[in-house]
Design a protein around this motif. Structure first.
Motif, mmCIF file in Angstrom:
data_model
loop_
_atom_site.group_PDB
_atom_site.id
_atom_site.type_symbol
_atom_site.label_atom_id
_atom_site.label_comp_id
_atom_site.label_asym_id
_atom_site.label_seq_id
_atom_site.Cartn_x
_atom_site.Cartn_y
_atom_site.Cartn_z
ATOM 1 N N UNK A 203 0.993 -1.239 -0.177
ATOM 2 C CA UNK A 203 0.004 -0.019 -0.034
ATOM 3 C C UNK A 203 0.977 1.021 0.048
ATOM 4 N N UNK A 204 1.992 1.194 0.808
ATOM 5 C CA UNK A 204 2.694 2.505 0.920
ATOM 6 C C UNK A 204 3.660 2.605 -0.309
ATOM 7 N N UNK A 205 4.382 1.604 -0.861
ATOM 8 C CA UNK A 205 5.423 1.675 -1.959
ATOM 9 C C UNK A 205 5.409 0.780 -2.868
ATOM 10 N N UNK A 206 4.231 0.026 -3.188
ATOM 11 C CA UNK A 206 4.048 -0.976 -4.330
ATOM 12 C C UNK A 206 5.062 -2.018 -4.448
ATOM 13 N N UNK A 207 5.423 -2.344 -5.446
ATOM 14 C CA UNK A 207 6.517 -3.451 -5.729
ATOM 15 C C UNK A 207 7.794 -3.480 -4.832
ATOM 16 N N UNK A 208 8.231 -2.200 -4.838
ATOM 17 C CA UNK A 208 9.487 -1.636 -4.346
ATOM 18 C C UNK A 208 9.385 -2.154 -2.769
ATOM 19 N N UNK A 209 8.267 -1.655 -2.128
ATOM 20 C CA UNK A 209 7.858 -2.114 -0.654
ATOM 21 C C UNK A 209 7.937 -3.533 -0.553
ATOM 22 N N UNK A 210 7.262 -4.316 -1.465
ATOM 23 C CA UNK A 210 7.052 -5.864 -1.234
ATOM 24 C C UNK A 210 8.502 -6.571 -1.476
ATOM 25 N N UNK A 211 9.257 -6.046 -2.249
ATOM 26 C CA UNK A 211 10.479 -6.852 -2.655
ATOM 27 C C UNK A 211 11.391 -6.324 -1.338
ATOM 28 N N UNK A 212 11.326 -5.416 -0.768
ATOM 29 C CA UNK A 212 12.098 -5.132 0.465
ATOM 30 C C UNK A 212 11.600 -6.013 1.497
ATOM 31 N N UNK A 213 10.430 -6.334 1.687
ATOM 32 C CA UNK A 213 9.858 -7.480 2.893
ATOM 33 C C UNK A 213 10.304 -8.580 2.382
ATOM 34 N N UNK A 214 10.157 -9.279 0.944
ATOM 35 C CA UNK A 214 10.605 -10.382 0.762
ATOM 36 C C UNK A 214 12.195 -10.790 0.747
ATOM 37 N N UNK A 215 12.975 -9.946 0.635
ATOM 38 C CA UNK A 215 14.435 -9.795 0.750
ATOM 39 C C UNK A 215 14.765 -10.425 2.061
ATOM 40 N N UNK A 216 14.021 -9.917 3.011
ATOM 41 C CA UNK A 216 14.303 -10.204 4.422
ATOM 42 C C UNK A 216 13.987 -11.403 5.088
ATOM 43 N N UNK A 217 12.989 -12.295 4.256
ATOM 44 C CA UNK A 217 12.525 -13.575 4.602
ATOM 45 C C UNK A 217 13.698 -14.717 4.656
ATOM 46 N N UNK A 218 13.624 -15.374 5.688
ATOM 47 C CA UNK A 218 14.949 -16.525 5.533
ATOM 48 C C UNK A 218 14.399 -17.694 4.725
ATOM 49 N N UNK A 219 15.232 -18.649 4.699
ATOM 50 C CA UNK A 219 14.988 -19.532 3.798
ATOM 51 C C UNK A 219 13.900 -20.715 4.592
ATOM 52 N N UNK A 220 14.147 -20.601 5.972
ATOM 53 C CA UNK A 220 13.393 -21.548 6.634
ATOM 54 C C UNK A 220 11.825 -21.005 6.547
ATOM 55 N N UNK A 221 11.647 -19.755 6.579
ATOM 56 C CA UNK A 221 10.427 -19.023 6.524
ATOM 57 C C UNK A 221 9.872 -19.227 4.985
ATOM 58 N N UNK A 222 10.617 -19.241 4.090
ATOM 59 C CA UNK A 222 10.051 -19.654 2.854
ATOM 60 C C UNK A 222 9.651 -21.182 2.690
ATOM 61 N N UNK A 223 10.464 -21.959 3.157
ATOM 62 C CA UNK A 223 9.944 -23.414 3.250
ATOM 63 C C UNK A 223 8.719 -23.709 3.933
ATOM 64 N N UNK A 224 8.398 -22.995 5.020
ATOM 65 C CA UNK A 224 7.291 -23.097 5.797
ATOM 66 C C UNK A 224 6.232 -22.317 5.464
ATOM 67 N N UNK A 225 6.553 -21.106 4.890
ATOM 68 C CA UNK A 225 5.223 -20.105 4.852
ATOM 69 C C UNK A 225 5.295 -19.634 3.476
ATOM 70 N N UNK A 226 5.705 -20.636 2.368
ATOM 71 C CA UNK A 226 5.634 -20.021 1.137
ATOM 72 C C UNK A 226 4.250 -19.641 0.520
ATOM 73 N N UNK A 227 3.248 -20.510 0.947
ATOM 74 C CA UNK A 227 2.005 -20.341 0.520
ATOM 75 C C UNK A 227 1.244 -19.015 0.868
ATOM 76 N N UNK A 228 1.876 -18.639 2.041
ATOM 77 C CA UNK A 228 1.215 -17.516 2.750
ATOM 78 C C UNK A 228 1.506 -16.318 1.808
ATOM 79 N N UNK A 229 2.832 -16.125 1.200
ATOM 80 C CA UNK A 229 3.206 -15.116 0.158
ATOM 81 C C UNK A 229 2.454 -15.213 -0.994
#
Length: 435
Positions: A203-229
């Motif tokens: 809502x604040x920054x569009x794709x740029x903001x989303x990429x910033x959040x995604x870049x901070x997600x750990x490999x473990x979180x991607x494995x467990x929560x990928x469907x939530x993204x």
């Protein structure tokens, strides 16, 4: 001066600068062909090479799949099943869709204007599945939605945000957040709430903001929560009126052929695909396009049947769900591939767009690669490097035949009578293309 065609190749490597020869004799800044038979992002592409297969892809997988959930992109050759261009085709159709949210693709597929809907696509792959799983693949698909399809164009998520702002009549972040959450509640079924950090950043920054959040997600979180993204991605698209997402999932063979993947893991990952096909918010909204070949089919058949997934085999009764790439069939297709790569490295205009390849060499390349485009490009790089190191004015049929008929370049001997270019020239003449 001793003719380079009378020298042993090892001597020539010492006396001729291959890059200089490419620049001066062939108007090439460098060898344009890839080192490996693997498609990389933003590599040259010629839409005319597989024009029939591309159109079949659009009609079966994009037009018809608005009403279906899965399609299978096969490759099939005489002696091998890989290197036929599946990755390239998936990536290019994904880019084509995302440049204008499917308008051009659906038009080319024959959809009438009053029947067209907004669609989006995301490319991802199952590579390294032994260390991850399907959920990280879905995570990467959302990341793909935040990338520009081509330089200078808006990514899917930014286009979606523009549509939301246009519909709301305001770019107020709080209004966007509220609208996105409402849209999710309308489609989510029993899925969990959205990850608020993604919603707020979008809502604040569009794709740029989303990429910033995604870049901070750990490999473990991607494995467990990928469907939530992926849930967030679907919510953002739905809020913009984009109700179909094509997931182009490549390298499915890794699920079948990677030895570290147990039978239980194969069954679990395939079961997750089934779950997404059966209920909201994915059924009817997410459309899988999966790569297949014979080895993968043999390994996955049992698990596929256990999970009651749509049939993947090549058969007359399953033709609506399958597109098959069988490779380059004629020299014209090969020439189109070579030409589009050569153009990327030209430093000046040339009369012959295939320079330094003559027509006979094109035929030899097609036969040596068995029509596999990935192998063709690798072979083209190898022979172009070799010919440049020899100071050859052209890559002729004779040179190509001898090169690919030999297992070792040091076995190649060039005599005065060999029809491999222009013999008996000194090196300056060869570089200047004069006699």
């Amino acid at each position: 001066m001793k003719s380079p065609f009378n020298q042993h190749p090892e001597e020539i490597f010492m006396s001729i600068d291959a890059i200089d020869h490419m620049e001066e004799a062939w108007s090439l800044d460098d060898n344009p062909f890839p080192n490996e038979a693997i498609n990389l992002e933003n590599t040259p592409y010629s839409p005319t090479v597989f024009d029939e297969e591309v159109q079949e892809f659009r009609r079966k997988f994009i037009r018809a799949s608005v009403h279906a959930n899965v399609g299978f992109l096969w490759s099939q050759g005489l002696h091998a099943d890989t290197g036929f261009g599946k990755t390239t085709l998936m990536r290019q159709i994904s880019k084509e869709i995302n440049q204008d949210l499917g308008v051009d693709t659906l038009t080319k597929a024959g959809v009438r204007e009053n029947k067209r809907v907004l669609v989006a696509a995301a490319y991802s792959n199952l590579n390294n599945l032994g260390a991850s799983g399907l959920y990280p693949v879905l995570f990467n698909a959302v990341l793909d939605l935040a990338k520009e399809p081509t330089p200078g164009t808006k990514c899917v998520l930014d286009q979606a945000r523009d549509l939301i702002v246009q519909g709301l009549g305001t770019d107020d972040p709080a209004s966007i957040v509220s609208h996105l959450i409402d849209s999710w509640l309308n489609i989510c079924g029993t899925a969990p709430p959205l990850r608020r950090e993604l919603v707020d950043s979008f809502a604040d920054n569009g794709a740029h903001g989303v990429k910033s959040v995604l870049a901070s997600v750990s490999a473990t979180a991607r494995l467990r929560n990928g469907l939530h993204y992926l849930d967030f991605g679907l919510a953002a698209l739905s809020a913009a009126g984009i109700n179909h997402l094509y997931l182009m999932i490549d390298q499915l063979e890794d699920l079948a052929t990677t030895r570290t993947i147990t039978a239980a893991k194969r069954s679990r990952e395939i079961g997750r695909i089934r779950d997404m096909l059966e209920g909201p918010p994915y059924a009817g909204r997410v459309h899988f396009i999966l790569t297949f070949h014979n080895r993968a089919a043999q390994k996955l058949e049992r698990f596929w049947e256990e999970n009651r997934l749509p049939r993947f085999e090549i058969s007359p009764s399953n033709t609506a769900s399958v597109v098959v790439l069988r490779g380059l069939k004629d020299d014209e297709q090969v020439a189109d591939v070579l030409r589009v790569y050569l153009e990327e490295q030209r430093n000046s205009s040339v009369e012959d767009e295939l320079l330094p390849f003559d027509p006979g060499a094109v035929t030899v390349l097609r036969e040596a690669s068995e029509g596999r485009i990935g192998i063709l490009l690798k072979h083209a790089r190898e022979i172009l490097d070799f010919a440049a190191s020899q100071g050859a004015p052209m890559i002729t049929e004779a040179l190509a035949s001898q090169f690919f008929g030999s297992t070792n370049s040091s076995e190649l001997e060039f005599g005065v009578g060999d029809d491999l270019g222009t013999p008996n020239n000194d090196i300056d003449d060869l570089l200047l293309h004069t006699r």
